[in-house]
Design an enzyme around this catalytic site. Sequence first.
Site, short mmCIF file in Angstrom:
data_model
loop_
_atom_site.label_atom_id
_atom_site.label_comp_id
_atom_site.label_asym_id
_atom_site.label_seq_id
_atom_site.Cartn_x
_atom_site.Cartn_y
_atom_site.Cartn_z
N GLU A 1 4.87 5.07 3.54
CA GLU A 1 4.36 6.39 3.95
C GLU A 1 5.54 7.24 4.37
O GLU A 1 6.42 6.77 5.10
CB GLU A 1 3.36 6.24 5.11
CG GLU A 1 2.77 7.53 5.65
CD GLU A 1 2.14 8.42 4.57
OE1 GLU A 1 2.73 9.48 4.27
OE2 GLU A 1 1.09 8.05 4.02
N ASP B 1 -11.21 10.61 -5.00
CA ASP B 1 -12.47 11.36 -4.94
C ASP B 1 -12.38 12.59 -5.85
O ASP B 1 -13.25 13.45 -5.82
CB ASP B 1 -12.75 11.80 -3.49
CG ASP B 1 -11.62 12.62 -2.92
OD1 ASP B 1 -10.44 12.27 -3.17
OD2 ASP B 1 -11.88 13.61 -2.21
N GLU C 1 0.86 -1.19 0.00
CA GLU C 1 0.00 0.00 0.00
C GLU C 1 0.89 1.23 0.00
O GLU C 1 1.76 1.38 0.87
CB GLU C 1 -0.95 0.01 1.21
CG GLU C 1 -1.84 1.25 1.16
CD GLU C 1 -2.99 1.25 2.15
OE1 GLU C 1 -3.36 0.17 2.68
OE2 GLU C 1 -3.51 2.36 2.39
N ASP D 1 -2.35 12.07 -2.98
CA ASP D 1 -2.44 13.54 -2.91
C ASP D 1 -2.89 14.07 -4.27
O ASP D 1 -2.28 13.76 -5.30
CB ASP D 1 -1.07 14.14 -2.56
CG ASP D 1 -0.67 13.82 -1.13
OD1 ASP D 1 -1.54 13.86 -0.24
OD2 ASP D 1 0.51 13.49 -0.91
N ASP E 1 9.89 7.64 0.60
CA ASP E 1 9.30 7.71 -0.75
C ASP E 1 9.07 6.31 -1.33
O ASP E 1 10.00 5.50 -1.42
CB ASP E 1 10.27 8.51 -1.63
CG ASP E 1 9.75 8.73 -3.03
OD1 ASP E 1 8.61 8.31 -3.33
OD2 ASP E 1 10.50 9.31 -3.83
C1 LIG Z 1 -4.22 12.20 0.57
S1 LIG Z 1 -3.32 11.16 1.64
C2 LIG Z 1 -4.28 9.65 1.66
C3 LIG Z 1 -3.94 8.77 2.82
C4 LIG Z 1 -4.71 7.44 2.87
N1 LIG Z 1 -4.40 6.62 1.72
C5 LIG Z 1 -6.19 7.66 2.99
O1 LIG Z 1 -6.91 7.32 2.02
O2 LIG Z 1 -6.64 8.16 4.04
C6 LIG Z 1 -1.93 10.69 0.65
C7 LIG Z 1 -0.78 10.12 1.48
O3 LIG Z 1 0.24 9.67 0.61
C8 LIG Z 1 1.50 9.97 1.20
N2 LIG Z 1 2.47 10.04 0.09
C9 LIG Z 1 2.45 10.90 -0.94
N3 LIG Z 1 3.47 10.67 -1.79
C10 LIG Z 1 4.14 9.59 -1.27
C11 LIG Z 1 5.31 8.88 -1.69
N4 LIG Z 1 5.96 9.21 -2.80
N5 LIG Z 1 5.75 7.86 -0.92
C12 LIG Z 1 5.09 7.53 0.23
N6 LIG Z 1 3.98 8.17 0.67
C13 LIG Z 1 3.52 9.19 -0.07
C14 LIG Z 1 1.27 11.29 1.91
O4 LIG Z 1 2.22 11.52 2.95
C15 LIG Z 1 -0.15 11.12 2.43
O5 LIG Z 1 -0.16 10.58 3.73
#
Ligand SMILES: C[S@@+](CC[C@H](N)C(=O)[O-])C[C@H]1O[C@@H](n2cnc3c(N)ncnc32)[C@H](O)[C@@H]1O
Length: 239
Positions: free
Chosen positions: A93, A178, A68, A142, A120
């Site tokens: 994460e 969404d 994930e 994001d 990352d």
């Molecule tokens: C909008 S949030 C959604 C979190 C979760 N999936 C949810 O649906 O509640 C996107 C998450 O992806 C993480 N993220 C973004 N780019 C990432 C990357 N390249 N590697 C790891 N995590 C990443 C961000 O830190 C953030 O916590």
Amino acid sequence: MSDPRNEQSKAGALEASAFFGRRKGKQLRSHQSELMEQMLPQVAISLETASVDPIKLFEPVVQEVQIEIGFGGAEHLIAKAEAFPDIGFIGCEAFINGIAKALAQVEERNIRNIRLHPADALELLRALPPNSVSKLFLLYPDPWPKPRQRKRRIVSENFLDLVGKVLKPGAEFRFATDIDDYAAWTLSRVLRHRDFTWTPGSSADWTSPWQGWFSTRYESKARREGRSSAYLTFLRRQD
Ligand SMILES: C[S@@+](CC[C@H](N)C(=O)[O-])C[C@H]1O[C@@H](n2cnc3c(N)ncnc32)[C@H](O)[C@@H]1O
């Protein structure tokens, strides 16, 4: 005038990393800080081991490995791991508060089949060997909605190349968002990528969540704010 060498290294960094969000939010509580210091080193994976065979990261032995990316508060990751103890889950994460939340749940529920890559996700995807992952989840990435921010979206041709590399033939890449524009963005890129197929039977295939779905924090936020979601299931081609 800016130094062109700096511009070049900024462009290189852009290409190398897919993380543009915040690394830190609220200050961690003291137990969360302890978990980050003491438990994270045990749960965090070694990219060296992952690059040989990710199944070897898990003890007790698991039957397959799923990933994930961007698990946020880890609601989905934790629920999946509890529901499928024979599957090894690697959660990626980069947001420290999210990592601390996942660790607290792993400790409280005594979960043995989760390992974390606290950085990352692209680093992990690059390290993993071909055909080593049975399913990959990208849930509510994001959105980077402004036109000038869209190049930061994690879904890109390079990202899809890496996902195509690590997934086993026939394996699912599950994507939820969404944001209408992000669904269209992803569909258009996946459909022109050689490694994936998308063959929905009816509109319910992308308007309803997957069977046995565990919702996430961002999904709840979307519902509160009146947005519905798209759930896209892509298959790694067999050939
Ligand atoms: C909008 S949030 C959604 C979190 C979760 N999936 C949810 O649906 O509640 C996107 C998450 O992806 C993480 N993220 C973004 N780019 C990432 C990357 N390249 N590697 C790891 N995590 C990443 C961000 O830190 C953030 O916590």
